[in-house]
Structure formats: structure tokens, C-alpha cells
Design an enzyme around this catalytic site. Structure first.
Site, PDB file in Angstrom:
ATOM      1  N   HIS A   1       1.014  -1.260   0.065  1.00 16.31           N
ATOM      2  CA  HIS A   1       0.257  -0.120   0.234  1.00 16.31           C
ATOM      3  C   HIS A   1       1.115   1.443  -0.152  1.00 16.31           C
ATOM      4  CE1 HIS A   1      -3.714  -2.812   1.207  1.00 16.31           C
ATOM      5  NE2 HIS A   1      -3.592  -1.755   0.280  1.00 16.31           N
TER       6      HIS A   1
ATOM      7  N   GLU B   1      -6.218 -10.083 -27.303  1.00 16.08           N
ATOM      8  CA  GLU B   1      -5.405 -10.430 -26.001  1.00 16.08           C
ATOM      9  C   GLU B   1      -5.434 -12.056 -26.758  1.00 16.08           C
ATOM     10  OE1 GLU B   1      -5.895 -10.073 -21.415  1.00 16.08           O
ATOM     11  OE2 GLU B   1      -7.513 -10.509 -22.295  1.00 16.08           O
TER      12      GLU B   1
ATOM     13  N   ASN C   1      -0.231  -7.121 -23.531  1.00 14.46           N
ATOM     14  CA  ASN C   1       0.512  -7.839 -22.671  1.00 14.46           C
ATOM     15  C   ASN C   1       0.607  -8.664 -23.001  1.00 14.46           C
ATOM     16  OD1 ASN C   1       0.501  -5.088 -21.265  1.00 14.46           O
ATOM     17  ND2 ASN C   1      -0.795  -5.070 -19.411  1.00 14.46           N
ATOM     18  N   ASP C   2      -1.341  -9.723 -23.208  1.00 15.94           N
ATOM     19  CA  ASP C   2      -0.818 -10.898 -23.236  1.00 15.94           C
ATOM     20  C   ASP C   2      -0.543 -11.401 -24.603  1.00 15.94           C
ATOM     21  OD1 ASP C   2      -1.569 -12.274 -20.979  1.00 15.94           O
ATOM     22  OD2 ASP C   2      -3.805 -10.814 -20.470  1.00 15.94           O
TER      23      ASP C   2
ATOM     24  N   CYS D   1      -5.221  -1.192 -24.064  1.00 19.86           N
ATOM     25  CA  CYS D   1      -5.348  -0.787 -23.228  1.00 19.86           C
ATOM     26  C   CYS D   1      -3.886  -2.308 -22.072  1.00 19.86           C
ATOM     27  CB  CYS D   1      -6.342  -1.322 -21.914  1.00 19.86           C
ATOM     28  SG  CYS D   1      -7.221  -3.127 -22.313  1.00 19.86           S
TER      29      CYS D   1
HETATM   30  C1  PEP Z   1      -3.479  -7.108 -21.146  1.00 24.39           C
HETATM   31  O1  PEP Z   1      -3.362  -8.580 -21.745  1.00 24.39           O
HETATM   32  O2  PEP Z   1      -2.488  -6.235 -22.139  1.00 24.39           O
HETATM   33  C2  PEP Z   1      -4.145  -6.753 -20.269  1.00 24.39           C
HETATM   34  C3  PEP Z   1      -4.303  -5.195 -20.279  1.00 24.39           C
HETATM   35  O3  PEP Z   1      -4.570  -7.454 -19.908  1.00 24.39           O
HETATM   36  P1  PEP Z   1      -3.594  -7.358 -18.234  1.00 24.39           P
HETATM   37  O4  PEP Z   1      -2.377  -7.029 -18.368  1.00 24.39           O
HETATM   38  O5  PEP Z   1      -4.755  -7.069 -16.565  1.00 24.39           O
HETATM   39  O6  PEP Z   1      -3.603  -9.202 -18.695  1.00 24.39           O
HETATM   40 MG    MG Z   2      -4.441  -9.546 -19.827  1.00 24.70          MG
END
Ligand code: PEP
Ligand code: MG
Length: 565
Positions: free
Chosen positions: A183, A425, A448-449, A496
Site C-alpha cells: 500500500h 489479447e 501484455n497478453d 489497454c
Molecule cells: C493485457 O493483457 O494487455 C491487459 C491489459 O490485461 P492484463 O494485463 O490485466 O492481463
Molecule cells: Mg490480459
């Protein structure tokens, strides 16, 4: 010079305040009267609860949220279950039973292989120490009166310490232990207080009143620096502040390229307390609410009411700005203990996210109803994670329709036009984006994925970090294909994943016509600045050029050159 791990950027200069915690020896003894020991436990626990409640009432919004989560742990029956058993069955004295009983819970939490959850063990340890202090009548540190420009030096800054401190007077924090997601680390980043963790024996190396300079980016710590060193850091600090001021101009600015291509720059959030930063940095909306944090932060499944309150809060604060609520994305690297998910050999490829929700319809429906009910308070949208085949999207939409029907039957209001989108993703979804675009209202690309699945390189594995790159031509092609498919079918496409906030990557995404960039709130101003300095036509040429490259190295080199030019 000492060195640690910098986890909140910036230069901090100030006078050290060393917080030393007394070592308390806990004696073990056998007791006669069980009731007396149980009463002692009850009184000390209640007194910690009362103090926390009083602290919460006096706190600002952000601290209130943190203390609410802390109170939930305090009021959870299971917290002292083991302690009670040790008193009742083994006739152990209360202090010793607290130490043993709660250590067991702490160890269980620490063993959970998820950094965020395992760090909640620190809160339980903090609670344990406070109960023990009450039992032994030991005075706790008074942190309410801290002088301006103080650098806190401590073994660990606990949640309850953090709530007591007036953060305005803190110029930096150094701790021996602590994690990136504790935190205090989150608050330090939000408040832009430089912070360094993992410095061995720090409380022995710095004395109260020493002048200390820290660099929260590099992890460098100078104790009583020379005049030259001080001048150097004061200059850096000034530059830092000037840059922040310059960026401040982009708050509430419209993100539009020089030739008039306008996009949205939105926030990724994980908790309602993140709203403070969303508003502070002038986000155009929320592109991703990772709702799994609501689940991870709680010792049991959050109820429909609890979820409703969180989603409503977002809707009310964001008003007509679009806020995308992603349904539970548990599994993979995000374990939720009370869901009792089976251990799998390949968790990233396993029973997670939408797969798990479609297999636990009650859990899924509770969440969907909570979002629907909150939708009348603002501009919410629903997004499904990890969709890989069209049937999943259809089934998820079907469950949503059932929830709408249930609400209709009870005359409960919701936004009947609520938009429904999906994450792209998984490469299969990107390749089939045309098909998906016909059956949903928007896409958000989760790089990210998407990167890890396209290259078969796990996102957190440092040994293969050289392979895991957004610059791989295959990743770029999948992103382009997704954006094109969305536009061909008249729906908007956002991103995102982390790539959306990378200043070298943004030109490529502008060139492809991405509609919405969603990121950590603290990255918004820089992203808006980058976008306003671009020319879409030039970015389109860059895309054409980059699509001809065969390796990530070539892409990287060209993107670097482009942004410098
Ligand atoms: C992603 O996979 O890019 C994403 C935004 O989701 P997370 O990072 O929560 O898997
Ligand atoms: Mg993801």
C-alpha cells in the site's frame, strides 16, 4: 552511496527520520483460565478495530479505501480462529497464541505465488503486532507530527503507519523490506514521493537528522552528501519539477495530432481509489477497470452489493466519460485463493478469465448484474477478457441478456444501450477480428497478453525477456489487422496493454488509426504531449515502412529514429 530498488521515481532531499521498531520477546506459558485469555484477545482486537475506525474517519479518500480493506481483514472471523483454538485447546497464553496463530495465516499468504496477494501478508503482520502491543501495553510510534521535508527510514512502513503520516511532509521513503505493490508503494507513486525499497540494514546505516538524498528511479541513496553532490541533485530535482510543470499543461488537453486526428487517452485502474489519479491527470475516460483486484483484495467473494457500490462510484465520478468495466480476469498470474482453482501445468493457457466465468455462472451473473445496475449512474461499458472463440463471446452476451431479463422482471433500472466489447489479447481473436467485430461494440487490444501468446514467451519471465517484445513484426501485424477490422465494421478500437503508453510506439498506433489509448494515469500527460507533436500522415508512412521489416530489432531502431526526428 547505498543502493536499493527504486519503485517511485523522483529526487527526494530531506532530513532523515529513522523509525526503529522495538524487538518484542514473546514468552510462552500455560494458562489456567481460558475465559480470561479469550477476553484479553477480544479487548485488544476491539481496541485495534476502534483505533482503525477512528483513523479511517479522519482520513482522506485514498487512505479511507485502504483502511476499509484493512478493517475487512480485522473483522474477518478467521483471522483469530487459530489463536482462539490455541488458547482453548492447548491452554496457551494469549500473546503467544496470537503470535503463533497469526503467523500461520501470514505464512499461508506469503506462499501465494501472486505478488499482490502475498503482500497483503504484511497487513496481517501489522495487525498482529498491533494486537501484541495492546496486550503488552507497548506505546506505538506517534507519526502524526512529522516535520516538512522528512525522509522516512524504516525497516518497513506498514499500512497503519502510512495512514497516520501526513504525506505532504514526506520527501522520500527508504525501507529495508517492502514490495512494489504494498500500500505504501502505491501511495508513494500516486503522490509522486520518491521511494526506495530493499536496502539491507538501512535503519543501522542512517541516523535521525542525517541529510539524505534519494533517487527513486536509480535506487541511489546519499547520506550527508558533499556540496557538489547536493548541487547536482538539486539541479536534477529542479529539472524534474520543470518537466512536471510543462507536462501539467496537458491536463484536460485534447489529444489531437498536428493534422487534426483526435484520440482518447484514458486510464487503466484496479481500484476505486485510483479514481483520484484518473481525475488528477485529466483522463478522457477509463479504458480498463481490472475488476479482479476487487476480488483479490477481499478475503471472500465480494457480494453483488459491494461490487455495485464500486462500479457506481466509478460511473458517478466519471459522469458521461466512457468507463469500461472488464469482467473478472482471474487465473494465470492472478490467483484468488477462495475460488480454490486447481493447480495447472500451464496456468496462462488454462482455466481463466472468461473461461472461468462461463464455468461459474452464478459468480459471473453477480458481477454482470452489479455492473448493469450501476450503469444508470454514468457511462459504463462491459468488456470480456480472453475471448478466443466466437462461441465464448456469444455465450457471455447470452448470460448478459439473462441478467437484463432478471432485472427487468424486478423492475430494476439499467442502461439498455450499454456497450459490450471484448479484449483482443489472444492471436486467434486478432486473426478472426472481422468476425468478432460484427458481434460486439468495441475492441480493446491487450498487448501484455497478445505479445506473450503470439511469441510464446511468458510475460513475466526474465530469462526470455529479450523475446517478449511489442516490436515483433507478427505482433504489429496482428494489431494492425485488429484496428482495420474494427473500423471496417464501424466499431471503435482501443488499447489497454502497456504498449499504449510507450512514447516510441504511439506514432505507430496513431498511424494505424487507434481510437483510444488506455494506460496508468501517471503516463497520460506524457502520452498526450507525444500525440500532439505528431502528424498522422507521417505516422501512416511509418506504419507502411515498418510492416516491411522482418525483425523486432529493425522495428525498434526505426521507431527510435522516428521519435527523435
Ligand atoms: C493485457 O493483457 O494487455 C491487459 C491489459 O490485461 P492484463 O494485463 O490485466 O492481463
Ligand atoms: Mg490480459
Amino acid at each position: 552511496m547505498l543502493k536499493g530498488k527504486g519503485i517511485s521515481e523522483g529526487i527526494g532531499i530531506g532530513k532523515a527520520l529513522v523509525l526503529k521498531k522495538e524487538y518484542i520477546k514473546i514468552e510462552k506459558s500455560k494458562i489456567e483460565d481460558i475465559d480470561i485469555e479469550l477476553e484479553k484477545l477480544k479487548v485488544s482486537l476491539n481496541s485495534v478495530i476502534k483505533e482503525t475506525q477512528e483513523l479511517k474517519d479522519k482520513s482522506n479518500n485514498e487512505q479511507k479505501q485502504i483502511l476499509e480493506a484493512y478493517l475487512m481483514i480485522l473483522q474477518d472471523e478467521t483471522l483469530i480462529q487459530k489463536t482462539k483454538e490455541l488458547i482453548q485447546n492447548e491452554k496457551l497464553n494469549c500473546v503467544y497464541a496470537v503470535e503463533q496463530g497469526m503467523n500461520e495465516i501470514i505464512t499461508n499468504f506469503r506462499n501465494i505465488p501472486d505478488e499482490y496477494i502475498s503482500e497483503r501478508a504484511n497487513d496481517i503482520e501489522d495487525i498482529k503486532n498491533r494486537i501484541i502491543s495492546k496486550l503488552l501495553q507497548i506505546e506505538e510510534n506517534d507519526l502524526s507530527e512529522i516535520e516538512p521535508a522528512t525522509i522516512i527510514v524504516t525497516k518497513e512502513l506498514t499500512t497503519s503507519d502510512t495512514a497516520k503520516i501526513n504525506m505532504k511532509n514526506i520527501s522520500g521513503i527508504i525501507s529495508e523490506i517492502g514490495g512494489t505493490n504494498s500500500h505504501v508503494s502505491i501511495i508513494a507513486r500516486n503522490k509522486q514521493i520518491p521511494m526506495i525499497i530493499r536496502v539491507e540494514n538501512i535503519v543501522e546505516q542512517i541516523k535521525d537528522g542525517d541529510i539524505v538524498v534519494i533517487n527513486g528511479e536509480t535506487g541511489d541513496i546519499h547520506i550527508n552528501p558533499s556540496i557538489e553532490e547536493m548541487a547536482h541533485y538539486q539541479k536534477l530535482q529542479k529539472q524534474d519539477e520543470e518537466e512536471k510543470q510543462e507536462l501539467g499543461k496537458f491536463k484536460n488537453a485534447i489529444a489531437k495530432t498536428k493534422d487534426g486526428f483526435q484520440v482518447e487517452v484514458s486510464s487503466n485502474i484496479g481500484k476505486t481509489s485510483d479514481l483520484e489519479d484518473v481525475l488528477k491527470f485529466g483522463a478522457d475516460g477509463i479504458g480498463l477497470f481490472r475488476t479482479e483486484f476487487l476480488f483479490m483484495d477481499s478475503p471472500q467473494m465480494p457480494t453483488e452489493e459491494e461490487q455495485f457500490e464500486s462500479y457506481k462510484k466509478i460511473a458517478e465520478n466519471m459522469k458521461d466519460k466512457l468507463s469500461i468495466i472488464r469482467t473478472l480476469d482471474a487465473g494465470g498470474d492472478k490467483d484468488i485463493p477462495y475460488l480454490n482453482l486447481e493447480k495447472e501445468d500451464n496456468p496462462f493457457l488454462g482455466y481463466r478469465a472468461i473461461r472461468l466465468c462461463l464455468g461459474n455462472l452464478e459468480l459471473f451473473k453477480i458481477q454482470l448484474r452489479a455492473i448493469l445496475r450501476a450503469s444508470i449512474y454514468g457511462n459504463l461499458a462491459i468488456m470480456f477478457p480472453m475471448i478466443s472463440v466466437i462461441d465464448e463471446l456469444r455465450q457471455a452476451k447470452q448470460v448478459l441478456e439473462e441478467c437484463k431479463k432478471e432485472l427487468d422482471e424486478k423492475n430494476i433500472k439499467y442502461n439498455k444501450q450499454i456497450k459490450v466489447g471484448m479484449m483482443i489479447e489472444i492471436p486467434a481473436a486478432a486473426i478472426m477480428a472481422e468476425t468478432f467485430a460484427k458481434e460486439c461494440d468495441f475492441f480493446s487490444i491487450g498487448t501484455n497478453d497478445l505479445i506473450q501468446y503470439t511469441i510464446a514467451a511468458e510475460r513475466g519471465n526474465t530469462k526470455i525477456a529479450n523475446l517478449y517484445t511489442k516490436n515483433h513484426p507478427a505482433v504489429i501485424k496482428l494489431i494492425k489487422q485488429t484496428i482495420d477490422a474494427a473500423h471496417k465494421n464501424g466499431i471503435f478500437c482501443g488499447m489497454c496493454g502497456e504498449a499504449a503508453s510507450n512514447f516510441q510506439y504511439i506514432p505507430l498506433l496513431i498511424g494505424m488509426g487507434l481510437d483510444e489509448f488506455s494506460m496508468n494515469s501517471s503516463a497520460i500527460l506524457q502520452a498526450k504531449k507525444t500525440i500532439t507533436e505528431l502528424n498522422k500522415k507521417e505516422c501512416e508512412k511509418l506504419v507502411e515502412e515498418v510492416l516491411q521489416f522482418s525483425s523486432d530489432k529493425e522495428v525498434e531502431k526505426r521507431l527510435k529514429e522516428f521519435i527523435k526526428a
